[in-house]
Design an enzyme around this catalytic site. Structure first.
Site, mmCIF file in Angstrom:
data_model
loop_
_atom_site.group_PDB
_atom_site.id
_atom_site.type_symbol
_atom_site.label_atom_id
_atom_site.label_comp_id
_atom_site.label_asym_id
_atom_site.label_seq_id
_atom_site.Cartn_x
_atom_site.Cartn_y
_atom_site.Cartn_z
ATOM 1 N N GLY A 1 -1.409 6.604 9.762
ATOM 2 C CA GLY A 1 -1.086 5.195 9.524
ATOM 3 C C GLY A 1 -0.297 5.130 8.224
ATOM 4 N N ASN A 2 -0.357 3.996 7.555
ATOM 5 C CA ASN A 2 0.423 3.824 6.319
ATOM 6 C C ASN A 2 0.111 4.926 5.304
ATOM 7 O OD1 ASN A 2 0.305 2.699 3.355
ATOM 8 N ND2 ASN A 2 1.954 1.610 4.372
ATOM 9 N N GLY B 1 -5.050 11.230 10.459
ATOM 10 C CA GLY B 1 -4.632 9.834 10.341
ATOM 11 C C GLY B 1 -3.153 9.804 10.030
ATOM 12 N N GLY C 1 -1.566 7.993 5.606
ATOM 13 C CA GLY C 1 -1.271 9.354 6.054
ATOM 14 C C GLY C 1 0.222 9.620 6.134
ATOM 15 N N TYR C 2 0.971 8.631 6.638
ATOM 16 C CA TYR C 2 2.412 8.823 6.771
ATOM 17 C C TYR C 2 3.061 9.022 5.398
ATOM 18 C CZ TYR C 2 7.338 7.981 6.886
ATOM 19 O OH TYR C 2 8.678 8.131 6.660
ATOM 20 N N LYS D 1 -14.322 -6.471 -1.273
ATOM 21 C CA LYS D 1 -13.777 -6.037 0.022
ATOM 22 C C LYS D 1 -14.115 -7.082 1.062
ATOM 23 C CE LYS D 1 -11.783 -2.204 1.616
ATOM 24 N NZ LYS D 1 -11.017 -1.321 0.730
HETATM 25 N N1 GLU Z 1 -7.349 -1.402 0.631
HETATM 26 C C1 GLU Z 1 -6.862 -0.579 -0.443
HETATM 27 C C2 GLU Z 1 -7.980 0.262 -1.008
HETATM 28 O O1 GLU Z 1 -8.986 0.491 -0.379
HETATM 29 C C3 GLU Z 1 -6.102 -1.388 -1.489
HETATM 30 C C4 GLU Z 1 -6.868 -2.429 -2.199
HETATM 31 C C5 GLU Z 1 -6.048 -3.328 -3.092
HETATM 32 O O2 GLU Z 1 -4.864 -3.097 -3.240
HETATM 33 O O3 GLU Z 1 -6.633 -4.269 -3.637
HETATM 34 O O4 GLU Z 1 -7.866 0.802 -2.091
#
Ligand code: GLU
Length: 435
Positions: free
Chosen positions: A231-232, A229, A234-235, A110
């Site tokens: 956003g992407n 929420g 929740g929507y 991350k």
């Molecule tokens: N940010 C998203 C998650 O937390 C997607 C991560 C990804 O596709 O690598 O799962």
């Protein structure tokens, strides 16, 4: 404020107690758990970005590579003012479990930058994204670490990052690696996958379908859902739940939300939110928005609504020891990462609120990221229907494995999911001889 990294370690230690009896070699098992408490690699820097006024600003940036026993590190990049080293470490740990949950061949990673992207112009955002990609250029690659969007990042930002990576690395690397496969969540034009945008929400709705069956509901329209929420994630959750006939009665944004008893219209609500810049007056039913359709509510009120299913889809720690006792929903589907603190988990368990954990419920996003990567590497692209047809069985199987564990060990949804996931990571570490 609850520290997410400490929380992720608490969760791991809890599951370790349940798993330990099944391992003969206690020493190796304990060594593996110890290793999993800290990321394998952690990078931080200060990005220097030229602002529109000619001055240079510094932004603190991180990348955590938690574990790669099951495959390359994988996980999104978050742009948010509350990003911290500990948050990024926790999120990378959760990615390790998440990839194991649907069985995709990745470990966890991350990244994050401390910034409020709403305060940046488009040009500043592009320069920040490029600076971050340049910082990561010797730490990522299609077989090493594969970033993606997370909170406040999107396909456009991935496109800038791919471009920067290609401009930064040596000709050798450009000739031998498909560098576009280093990032997922890209726009379709530069190698993104059909269905990636909606994948996290849709995957969550596949889990909702399984859950509704297990809980023995007859009619989908009787199942009320509140989503924190919009956003992407929740929507798209609202969109697909509504399409399948569930009743979405509430959604919220950072400034507050709405409650519509008869069930709201997600598309119109989104249209209206875009137009007005906030949700408060967007009370839309069957294509028409009218303030008499319902009322505006606060985020706190939304969490405490008397609904069947609560879906936190924003940030971490929103359900904590202060409000967990007031939750009236029968079940929670965690679409955000880490929305429930360990203390709140205990309270919800006592109150018999079933929790489907983030690493299962929102795994659809990274699973379609895996499909994107696979399509990039083979240079052959699938239709949206093919993507959806491949996603559903993986989500269904992950739910079934969780449910089996939950029944067998009479434990929570989180512990059941973690038992499967942590076990497969530890087994991979042992096979590799890391412990
Ligand atoms: N940010 C998203 C998650 O937390 C997607 C991560 C990804 O596709 O690598 O799962």
């Amino acid at each position: 404020m609850s520290n997410p990294h400490k929380n992720s370690i608490k969760q791991l230690n809890k599951v370790a107690k349940l798993l330990e009896p099944s391992y003969k070699d206690k020493k190796r098992f304990k060594a593996a758990i110890k290793m999993l408490q800290t990321p394998q690699n952690f990078f931080e820097t200060e990005l220097e970005v030229r602002m529109d006024n000619g001055k240079t600003n510094k932004f603190k940036a991180y990348r955590s590579q938690h574990n790669n026993a099951r495959g390359p590190f994988k996980g999104g990049i978050r742009f948010h003012q509350n990003v911290s080293a500990d948050e990024v470490k926790a999120l990378s740990t959760w990615m390790t479990w998440k990839c194991a949950v649907t069985g995709i061949p990745y470990g966890g990673g991350k990244g994050g930058v401390i910034v409020n992207p709403r305060e940046l112009s488009e040009g500043e955002l592009q320069r920040l994204s490029r600076a971050y990609a340049a910082f990561l250029s010797d730490k990522i690659g299609p077989w090493v670490d594969i970033p993606a969007p997370d909170v406040n990042t999107n396909g456009q930002i991935m496109a800038w990052m791919v471009d920067e990576l290609e401009n930064t690395v040596s000709l050798d690397r450009r000739a031998s690696e498909n560098l576009a496969a280093t990032f997922t969540g890209k726009p379709i034009m530069i190698g993104g996958s059909q269905g990636r945008d909606e994948a996290t929400g849709l995957g969550g709705v596949f889990i909702l379908e399984k859950l509704a069956k297990e809980l023995g509901y007859d009619r989908k329209r009787d199942i009320t859902i509140a989503i924190q929420g919009f956003g992407n994630v929740g929507y798209w959750f609202a969109h697909h739940a509504d399409q399948l006939g569930y009743k979405v009665v509430a959604v919220s944004g950072s400034k507050g939300g709405i409650y519509v008893e008869d069930g709201l219209d997600p598309e119109q609500t989104m249209e209206c939110k875009k137009k007005k810049g906030g949700l408060e007056t967007c009370l839309c039913v069957d294509g028409k928005c009218n303030v008499s359709n319902g009322k505006s509510i606060t985020n706190e009120e939304l969490l405490e609504l008397d609904v069947d299913i609560l879906v936190p889809s924003a940030l971490e720690n929103v359900i904590n020891k202060d409000n967990a006792g007031k939750i009236k929903a029968k079940a929670i589907i965690e679409m955000a990462n880490g929305p429930i603190t360990p203390e709140a988990d205990e309270i919800l368990k006592k109150n018999k609120v079933l929790v489907i954990p983030d690493v299962l419920a929102n795994a659809g996003g990274v699973t379609v990221s895996y499909f994107e990567w696979a399509q990039n590497l083979q240079g052959y692209y699938w239709t949206r229907d093919e993507v959806v047809a491949k996603l559903q069985p993986l989500m269904d199987k992950a739910f079934d494995s969780m449910w089996e564990m939950l029944k067998k060990h009479k434990t929570t949804g989180r512990m059941a999911t973690y038992m499967n996931a942590v076990k497969s990571v530890i087994d991979a570490m042992m096979l590799r001889g890391r412990v």
